[in-house]
Design a protein around this motif. Structure first.
Motif, PDB file in Angstrom:
ATOM      1  N   TYR A 233     -41.687  71.259 -53.893  1.00  0.00           N
ATOM      2  CA  TYR A 233     -40.345  70.706 -54.036  1.00  0.00           C
ATOM      3  C   TYR A 233     -40.419  69.393 -54.815  1.00  0.00           C
ATOM      4  N   THR A 234     -39.548  69.230 -55.788  1.00  0.00           N
ATOM      5  CA  THR A 234     -39.474  67.979 -56.526  1.00  0.00           C
ATOM      6  C   THR A 234     -38.736  66.933 -55.701  1.00  0.00           C
ATOM      7  N   ALA A 235     -38.692  65.693 -56.211  1.00  0.00           N
ATOM      8  CA  ALA A 235     -37.954  64.632 -55.528  1.00  0.00           C
ATOM      9  C   ALA A 235     -36.482  65.013 -55.384  1.00  0.00           C
ATOM     10  N   GLU A 236     -35.944  65.681 -56.392  1.00  0.00           N
ATOM     11  CA  GLU A 236     -34.547  66.116 -56.313  1.00  0.00           C
ATOM     12  C   GLU A 236     -34.369  67.205 -55.257  1.00  0.00           C
ATOM     13  N   ASP A 237     -35.322  68.106 -55.192  1.00  0.00           N
ATOM     14  CA  ASP A 237     -35.273  69.146 -54.160  1.00  0.00           C
ATOM     15  C   ASP A 237     -35.320  68.522 -52.771  1.00  0.00           C
ATOM     16  N   GLN A 238     -36.183  67.539 -52.611  1.00  0.00           N
ATOM     17  CA  GLN A 238     -36.320  66.881 -51.316  1.00  0.00           C
ATOM     18  C   GLN A 238     -35.023  66.176 -50.923  1.00  0.00           C
ATOM     19  N   ALA A 239     -34.367  65.585 -51.913  1.00  0.00           N
ATOM     20  CA  ALA A 239     -33.082  64.931 -51.638  1.00  0.00           C
ATOM     21  C   ALA A 239     -32.045  65.956 -51.212  1.00  0.00           C
ATOM     22  N   LEU A 240     -32.081  67.126 -51.836  1.00  0.00           N
ATOM     23  CA  LEU A 240     -31.164  68.197 -51.452  1.00  0.00           C
ATOM     24  C   LEU A 240     -31.407  68.605 -50.008  1.00  0.00           C
ATOM     25  N   ILE A 241     -32.672  68.744 -49.635  1.00  0.00           N
ATOM     26  CA  ILE A 241     -33.015  69.148 -48.278  1.00  0.00           C
ATOM     27  C   ILE A 241     -32.487  68.137 -47.273  1.00  0.00           C
ATOM     28  N   ARG A 242     -32.682  66.877 -47.546  1.00  0.00           N
ATOM     29  CA  ARG A 242     -32.181  65.852 -46.625  1.00  0.00           C
ATOM     30  C   ARG A 242     -30.665  65.865 -46.558  1.00  0.00           C
ATOM     31  N   GLY A 243     -30.021  66.188 -47.677  1.00  0.00           N
ATOM     32  CA  GLY A 243     -28.565  66.277 -47.689  1.00  0.00           C
ATOM     33  C   GLY A 243     -28.029  67.429 -46.866  1.00  0.00           C
ATOM     34  N   LEU A 244     -28.871  68.418 -46.605  1.00  0.00           N
ATOM     35  CA  LEU A 244     -28.481  69.565 -45.783  1.00  0.00           C
ATOM     36  C   LEU A 244     -28.747  69.326 -44.300  1.00  0.00           C
ATOM     37  N   SER A 245     -29.146  68.114 -43.952  1.00  0.00           N
ATOM     38  CA  SER A 245     -29.420  67.742 -42.549  1.00  0.00           C
ATOM     39  C   SER A 245     -30.509  68.622 -41.936  1.00  0.00           C
ATOM     40  N   VAL A 246     -31.554  68.854 -42.709  1.00  0.00           N
ATOM     41  CA  VAL A 246     -32.688  69.627 -42.216  1.00  0.00           C
ATOM     42  C   VAL A 246     -33.536  68.753 -41.304  1.00  0.00           C
ATOM     43  N   GLY A 247     -33.814  69.238 -40.116  1.00  0.00           N
ATOM     44  CA  GLY A 247     -34.605  68.493 -39.158  1.00  0.00           C
ATOM     45  C   GLY A 247     -35.971  69.080 -38.910  1.00  0.00           C
ATOM     46  N   SER A 248     -36.194  70.333 -39.348  1.00  0.00           N
ATOM     47  CA  SER A 248     -37.475  70.993 -39.099  1.00  0.00           C
ATOM     48  C   SER A 248     -37.831  71.909 -40.257  1.00  0.00           C
ATOM     49  N   ILE A 249     -39.112  71.943 -40.574  1.00  0.00           N
ATOM     50  CA  ILE A 249     -39.671  72.914 -41.506  1.00  0.00           C
ATOM     51  C   ILE A 249     -40.780  73.658 -40.776  1.00  0.00           C
ATOM     52  N   ILE A 250     -40.629  74.969 -40.673  1.00  0.00           N
ATOM     53  CA  ILE A 250     -41.657  75.815 -40.065  1.00  0.00           C
ATOM     54  C   ILE A 250     -42.362  76.533 -41.198  1.00  0.00           C
ATOM     55  N   ASP A 251     -43.565  76.087 -41.506  1.00  0.00           N
ATOM     56  CA  ASP A 251     -44.309  76.558 -42.662  1.00  0.00           C
ATOM     57  C   ASP A 251     -45.278  77.655 -42.217  1.00  0.00           C
ATOM     58  N   LEU A 252     -45.032  78.880 -42.644  1.00  0.00           N
ATOM     59  CA  LEU A 252     -45.824  80.032 -42.222  1.00  0.00           C
ATOM     60  C   LEU A 252     -47.047  80.282 -43.093  1.00  0.00           C
ATOM     61  N   ARG A 253     -47.263  79.446 -44.089  1.00  0.00           N
ATOM     62  CA  ARG A 253     -48.402  79.667 -44.974  1.00  0.00           C
ATOM     63  C   ARG A 253     -49.730  79.445 -44.244  1.00  0.00           C
ATOM     64  N   SER A 254     -50.737  80.166 -44.692  1.00  0.00           N
ATOM     65  CA  SER A 254     -52.071  80.009 -44.121  1.00  0.00           C
ATOM     66  C   SER A 254     -52.710  78.717 -44.608  1.00  0.00           C
ATOM     67  N   THR A 255     -53.824  78.377 -44.009  1.00  0.00           N
ATOM     68  CA  THR A 255     -54.550  77.163 -44.402  1.00  0.00           C
ATOM     69  C   THR A 255     -54.908  77.197 -45.878  1.00  0.00           C
ATOM     70  N   ARG A 256     -55.411  78.332 -46.350  1.00  0.00           N
ATOM     71  CA  ARG A 256     -55.826  78.437 -47.745  1.00  0.00           C
ATOM     72  C   ARG A 256     -54.641  78.289 -48.691  1.00  0.00           C
ATOM     73  N   GLU A 257     -53.520  78.865 -48.336  1.00  0.00           N
ATOM     74  CA  GLU A 257     -52.345  78.751 -49.201  1.00  0.00           C
ATOM     75  C   GLU A 257     -51.891  77.301 -49.345  1.00  0.00           C
ATOM     76  N   ARG A 258     -51.910  76.577 -48.243  1.00  0.00           N
ATOM     77  CA  ARG A 258     -51.432  75.190 -48.283  1.00  0.00           C
ATOM     78  C   ARG A 258     -52.363  74.283 -49.072  1.00  0.00           C
ATOM     79  N   GLN A 259     -53.604  74.680 -49.233  1.00  0.00           N
ATOM     80  CA  GLN A 259     -54.549  73.866 -49.991  1.00  0.00           C
ATOM     81  C   GLN A 259     -54.169  73.772 -51.463  1.00  0.00           C
ATOM     82  N   ALA A 260     -53.308  74.667 -51.921  1.00  0.00           N
ATOM     83  CA  ALA A 260     -52.869  74.641 -53.315  1.00  0.00           C
ATOM     84  C   ALA A 260     -51.723  73.660 -53.551  1.00  0.00           C
ATOM     85  N   ASP A 261     -51.205  73.051 -52.496  1.00  0.00           N
ATOM     86  CA  ASP A 261     -50.100  72.113 -52.648  1.00  0.00           C
ATOM     87  C   ASP A 261     -50.472  70.958 -53.562  1.00  0.00           C
TER      88      ASP A 261
END
Length: 287
Positions: free
Chosen positions: A75-103
């Motif tokens: 997510y870009t900085a603009e995407d992150q701002a959009l997320i906060r504007g939607l009043s998101v309080g939780s992110i449940i990330d289902l990716r595996s350990t290996r997938e997240r290493q590509a972040d």
């Protein structure tokens, strides 16, 4: 069964869907409220509101309670701002350990959002092994591996789905559930929530199949993790890996029925969501 589920391990987050500021698309709009289901993100993909669906008893899932997404890691900085504007309080990330290493930008881990994930390795058939050995794979083999993976999800992802339901039951803010492409693990997660809310199965299937149009398929095919496979395989063979099909979600539900007797029993035994919790969830998410 320790080889990675290829459809998920090889797919890193898709490239940008839109070049302008993140705005809602006009793909699916609630005519009564003009609320839009799909959002275009600069660095994300397949981001959708799960609200607006009718239940069997005539109520409607509230908008702005649950969002489904592909990887949140780019997510870009603009995407992150959009997320906060939607009043998101939780992110449940289902990716595996290996997938997240590509972040490249794991912003959510230090953000003021209740980010949750877990360390695990994906299983889901021997397709990864077949690729490693250079064996010939046809479309039926690819599709079969996808179906095997979906049959494994109910138990493999139970720990994550348990937290998803807990956040929906106890948080007043919106929840995002995501995986890498936002279509498989996330697809079943969303289907289970909608099932608990009393949304008919045919409506759940329609929501699930929206990923075929919400995902940037050309970007997925061009993704670095798929270049070698795409070059070695005909388009009709690689397509079952990129798409969602009714048979995939049906396989997960069929496995639930075989192992637990019903979705309700699965929710209770594996996720700790009993009838009282289901009623509470409906009070929170339906109108």
């Amino acid at each position: 069964m320790k080889k990675a589920f290829l459809a998920l391990l090889l797919l890193s987050p898709a490239t940008a869907m839109a070049q302008g500021a993140p705005v809602a698309t006009a793909a699916a709009v609630d005519p009564a409220t003009t609320v839009t289901r799909e959002f275009a993100l600069k660095g994300g993909d397949n981001f959708r509101d799960v609200g607006g669906y009718r239940t069997a008893d005539g109520r409607k899932v509230m908008w702005g309670k649950l969002y489904r997404s592909a990887s949140v890691g780019r997510y870009t900085a603009e995407d992150q701002a959009l997320i906060r504007g939607l009043s998101v309080g939780s992110i449940i990330d289902l990716r595996s350990t290996r997938e997240r290493q590509a972040d490249k930008s794991p912003w959510m881990q230090g953000a003021d959002i209740g980010y949750w994930t877990r360390d695990y390795d994906l299983s889901g058939g021997n397709l990864g092994a077949l690729f490693a050995k250079g064996a010939k794979i046809d479309a039926a083999t690819m599709r079969g591996a996808m179906i095997d993976g979906y049959r494994a999800f109910p138990k493999e992802q139970a720990a994550s789905y348990r937290v998803l339901f807990d956040r929906l039951l106890h948080s007043d803010k919106a929840v995002i559930v995501n995986c890498t492409a936002g279509k498989d693990r996330t697809g079943l997660a969303t289907a289970l929530v909608l099932s608990a809310l009393g949304v008919p199965r045919d409506t759940i299937m329609r929501d699930y199949l929206l990923s075929n149009s919400a995902l940037d398929m050309d970007a997925l095919r061009a993704d670095a993790g798929l270049k070698a496979a795409a070059a070695a395989l005909p388009a009709d063979v690689i397509q079952p890996l990129l798409d969602v099909e009714p048979a995939y979600l049906d396989a997960a539900f069929d496995q639930i029925d075989k192992d637990y007797g019903s979705v309700e029993n699965y929710l209770k035994r594996e996720l700790g969501v009993d009838r009282a919790a289901i009623q509470h969830l409906r009070q929170r998410m339906l109108r």
